[in-house]
Design a protein around this motif. Sequence first.
Motif, mmCIF file in Angstrom:
data_model
loop_
_atom_site.group_PDB
_atom_site.id
_atom_site.type_symbol
_atom_site.label_atom_id
_atom_site.label_comp_id
_atom_site.label_asym_id
_atom_site.label_seq_id
_atom_site.Cartn_x
_atom_site.Cartn_y
_atom_site.Cartn_z
ATOM 1 N N LEU A 86 41.765 54.804 -4.806
ATOM 2 C CA LEU A 86 40.518 54.398 -5.424
ATOM 3 C C LEU A 86 39.380 54.908 -4.554
ATOM 4 O O LEU A 86 39.322 54.604 -3.370
ATOM 5 C CB LEU A 86 40.462 52.874 -5.563
ATOM 6 N N ASP A 87 38.520 55.707 -5.111
ATOM 7 C CA ASP A 87 37.329 56.211 -4.434
ATOM 8 C C ASP A 87 36.204 55.235 -4.737
ATOM 9 O O ASP A 87 35.824 55.060 -5.897
ATOM 10 C CB ASP A 87 37.005 57.614 -4.960
ATOM 11 N N THR A 88 35.679 54.570 -3.716
ATOM 12 C CA THR A 88 34.725 53.483 -3.937
ATOM 13 C C THR A 88 33.710 53.378 -2.809
ATOM 14 O O THR A 88 33.959 53.816 -1.690
ATOM 15 C CB THR A 88 35.470 52.127 -4.081
ATOM 16 N N VAL B 17 46.247 48.984 -5.583
ATOM 17 C CA VAL B 17 45.864 50.315 -5.119
ATOM 18 C C VAL B 17 46.578 50.635 -3.809
ATOM 19 O O VAL B 17 46.665 49.793 -2.914
ATOM 20 C CB VAL B 17 44.325 50.389 -4.930
ATOM 21 N N ASP B 18 47.085 51.870 -3.711
ATOM 22 C CA ASP B 18 47.796 52.306 -2.506
ATOM 23 C C ASP B 18 46.874 52.873 -1.433
ATOM 24 O O ASP B 18 47.153 52.756 -0.244
ATOM 25 C CB ASP B 18 48.829 53.389 -2.855
ATOM 26 N N LEU B 19 45.799 53.529 -1.852
ATOM 27 C CA LEU B 19 44.898 54.198 -0.914
ATOM 28 C C LEU B 19 43.459 54.026 -1.374
ATOM 29 O O LEU B 19 43.139 54.266 -2.537
ATOM 30 C CB LEU B 19 45.233 55.696 -0.830
ATOM 31 N N PHE B 20 42.610 53.624 -0.445
ATOM 32 C CA PHE B 20 41.183 53.479 -0.721
ATOM 33 C C PHE B 20 40.420 54.572 0.022
ATOM 34 O O PHE B 20 40.565 54.717 1.242
ATOM 35 C CB PHE B 20 40.670 52.107 -0.260
ATOM 36 N N VAL C 249 43.264 52.874 4.196
ATOM 37 C CA VAL C 249 41.856 53.173 3.905
ATOM 38 C C VAL C 249 41.444 54.416 4.685
ATOM 39 O O VAL C 249 41.741 54.534 5.873
ATOM 40 C CB VAL C 249 40.931 51.994 4.302
ATOM 41 N N ILE C 250 40.766 55.305 4.007
ATOM 42 C CA ILE C 250 40.097 56.413 4.677
ATOM 43 C C ILE C 250 38.602 56.181 4.505
ATOM 44 O O ILE C 250 38.100 56.115 3.375
ATOM 45 C CB ILE C 250 40.504 57.781 4.091
ATOM 46 N N ILE C 251 37.919 56.008 5.617
ATOM 47 C CA ILE C 251 36.461 55.842 5.583
ATOM 48 C C ILE C 251 35.863 57.218 5.334
ATOM 49 O O ILE C 251 36.230 58.200 5.975
ATOM 50 C CB ILE C 251 35.921 55.285 6.920
ATOM 51 N N ARG C 252 34.944 57.280 4.407
ATOM 52 C CA ARG C 252 34.254 58.539 4.113
ATOM 53 C C ARG C 252 32.783 58.340 4.462
ATOM 54 O O ARG C 252 32.100 57.522 3.862
ATOM 55 C CB ARG C 252 34.461 58.902 2.650
ATOM 56 N N PHE C 253 32.343 59.093 5.458
ATOM 57 C CA PHE C 253 30.976 58.945 5.965
ATOM 58 C C PHE C 253 30.107 60.111 5.497
ATOM 59 O O PHE C 253 30.255 61.232 5.976
ATOM 60 C CB PHE C 253 30.979 58.889 7.498
ATOM 61 N N PRO C 254 29.191 59.838 4.543
ATOM 62 C CA PRO C 254 28.257 60.887 4.115
ATOM 63 C C PRO C 254 27.228 61.143 5.224
ATOM 64 O O PRO C 254 26.462 60.251 5.575
ATOM 65 C CB PRO C 254 27.584 60.299 2.874
ATOM 66 N N LEU C 255 27.248 62.340 5.770
ATOM 67 C CA LEU C 255 26.316 62.724 6.829
ATOM 68 C C LEU C 255 25.091 63.357 6.178
ATOM 69 O O LEU C 255 25.126 64.519 5.765
ATOM 70 C CB LEU C 255 26.992 63.698 7.803
ATOM 71 N N ILE D 59 38.679 58.567 9.439
ATOM 72 C CA ILE D 59 37.329 58.760 8.901
ATOM 73 C C ILE D 59 37.130 60.237 8.560
ATOM 74 O O ILE D 59 37.582 61.120 9.279
ATOM 75 C CB ILE D 59 36.248 58.258 9.901
ATOM 76 N N GLN D 60 36.497 60.469 7.441
ATOM 77 C CA GLN D 60 36.093 61.815 7.031
ATOM 78 C C GLN D 60 34.577 61.896 7.115
ATOM 79 O O GLN D 60 33.879 60.998 6.644
ATOM 80 C CB GLN D 60 36.493 62.097 5.581
#
Length: 152
Positions: free
Chosen positions: A1-3, A19-22, A59-65, A92-93
């Motif tokens: 789930l992309d959230t 959900v398996d992956l956030f 969970v993979i944290i996605r950090f918009p730079l 983290i990405q």
Amino acid sequence: LDTSGCVPSDLFDFFIDKVDLFLYDLKLVDNSLHKKYTGSSNKNILENLGNLAHKQKKVIIRFPLIPAFTDSEKNLVQVASFVKDLQVLTDIQILPYHKTASEKYRRIKKVNKMAGVEPPSNQKIMEVERIFLSFGLNILPDSPEEEIKKEN
């Protein structure tokens, strides 16, 4: 789930075990800055992320730079510290801002409020990586193509 996790906790909790992956966007920890730049509080975002960590979900944290919005050293340290304090989340990405949407705004004749923002330099991206690594976070590539390149 992309959230972004910006939903009431009771609604978010409904999905946690399904959900398996956030893929979880985290822009700002400071609530006043979050309200200023996004128009909404980050209370639910941080609470929902905490619940995912508590339940030890993947969970993979996605950090918009985003230059001038999320790239201050203070914010980078706050984000890294918040994620580290969750203890079970370390991936983290870094998602550098890009101008891909500029053409879309032009075609639909809408004002692009980000028109003057330039993508971050490679030096800035490396600086962000250093800060996140100093907190023990694991930097993931921002695309599968990058991972493939690194493996070859």
